[in-house]
Design a protein around this motif. Sequence first.
Motif, PDB file in Angstrom:
ATOM      1  N   GLU A   1      -2.224  -6.412   5.344  1.00  0.00           N
ATOM      2  CA  GLU A   1      -2.295  -7.016   6.673  1.00  0.00           C
ATOM      3  C   GLU A   1      -3.391  -8.076   6.655  1.00  0.00           C
ATOM      4  OE1 GLU A   1      -2.965  -3.988   9.519  1.00  0.00           O
ATOM      5  OE2 GLU A   1      -1.119  -2.897   9.055  1.00  0.00           O
TER       6      GLU A   1
ATOM      7  N   ALA B   1      -4.351   2.219  -3.607  1.00  0.00           N
ATOM      8  CA  ALA B   1      -3.918   0.966  -3.001  1.00  0.00           C
ATOM      9  C   ALA B   1      -3.884  -0.111  -4.081  1.00  0.00           C
ATOM     10  CB  ALA B   1      -4.876   0.577  -1.883  1.00  0.00           C
TER      11      ALA B   1
ATOM     12  N   GLU C   1      -9.283  -4.027  -3.080  1.00  0.00           N
ATOM     13  CA  GLU C   1      -8.032  -3.382  -2.681  1.00  0.00           C
ATOM     14  C   GLU C   1      -7.326  -4.249  -1.647  1.00  0.00           C
ATOM     15  OE1 GLU C   1      -8.576   0.635  -1.416  1.00  0.00           O
ATOM     16  OE2 GLU C   1      -8.919   1.368  -3.454  1.00  0.00           O
ATOM     17  N   HIS C   2      -6.002  -4.197  -1.677  1.00  0.00           N
ATOM     18  CA  HIS C   2      -5.225  -5.048  -0.775  1.00  0.00           C
ATOM     19  C   HIS C   2      -4.590  -4.220   0.335  1.00  0.00           C
ATOM     20  CE1 HIS C   2      -2.042  -8.003   0.420  1.00  0.00           C
ATOM     21  NE2 HIS C   2      -3.117  -8.760   0.368  1.00  0.00           N
ATOM     22  N   SER C   3      -4.829  -4.628   1.586  1.00  0.00           N
ATOM     23  CA  SER C   3      -4.345  -3.864   2.740  1.00  0.00           C
ATOM     24  C   SER C   3      -2.978  -4.332   3.222  1.00  0.00           C
ATOM     25  CB  SER C   3      -5.343  -3.987   3.896  1.00  0.00           C
ATOM     26  OG  SER C   3      -5.376  -5.326   4.370  1.00  0.00           O
TER      27      SER C   3
ATOM     28  N   PRO D   1       0.831  -1.213   0.000  1.00  0.00           N
ATOM     29  CA  PRO D   1       0.000   0.000   0.000  1.00  0.00           C
ATOM     30  C   PRO D   1       0.860   1.256   0.000  1.00  0.00           C
ATOM     31  CG  PRO D   1      -0.815  -1.583   1.596  1.00  0.00           C
ATOM     32  CD  PRO D   1       0.500  -2.116   1.104  1.00  0.00           C
TER      33      PRO D   1
END
Length: 285
Positions: free
Chosen positions: A260, A207, A256-258, A198
């Motif tokens: 975590e 993101a 979307e990729h966080s 991110p």
Amino acid sequence: MASKRPRTKKPLLPSHTRPPTVKAKYATLSSKATRNLIRSHHRLLKRRAQALEAQDEVLVGKLDAQIQENGGLESYQLASRLGQSLERGGDSSKVLVDWISPQLSQLKDTDSKLRVLEVGALSTKNACSMNQYLDVTRIDLNSQEPGILKQDFMEMPLPHDATDQFHIISLSLVLNYVPDAIGRGEMLKRCVAFLKKPPLPGSFLSAPGLFLVLPIACVKNSRYLTESRLQDILSSMGFVLTKTKETTKLIFQLWEHSQEFELKSFKKDILRPGKTRNNFAIVVK
């Protein structure tokens, strides 16, 4: 003896002076024929995967012959290209470009671009490829034109650093092509490794994300997969659903990729019983 008059050549007809017409490599398929070819190919691939698992080499050979008789991967790709042709309004990447247009507008007057990995690419002329703010890497198992790299995503070397990673990965009608449920789970897990981290707070870059397109029946009429289960699977991989759209045939999603996340296992559980359901599933180990 009278001398013969020299023959005057007749002027060639316009049709004779033109270069020969280039014939189309394939006959145009109707929309119905296109859908039938794609469905047939998927069914044969599924049966082949089951035969491989059962170690039935005779059946595998017969199914391989049927696949080739139907035109093999080339015919499947032709049908897919026709289905996604502009004439039929089928370019799914137009949805992606529309969804990320706010991020793209922030790239004006900069030298930056969003890196996109398009898995199962069929054309170099679709909406994302033609956008000046996207740097698209196109791969496919059986490349049909220059600009598309012949590459199996599952065998693609893992990124060494951020320069090998992407802001967006597109799996448009790709996950449903994988013939077994475990393989689909592995493909989704592999996407995480290829996505950038991110951005820092205040960055104009969005993101990292996964653009996922599936036949709507895979989610709406499966015994083993519901929208809720799909969300649970992708959430366990660090994805958050930000955009979704449905048509009568397809479901489009942007995740979307966080970064975590805590990966979980998901089995092939019956979530929606019924005789008319299909068997599409995603298994995560």
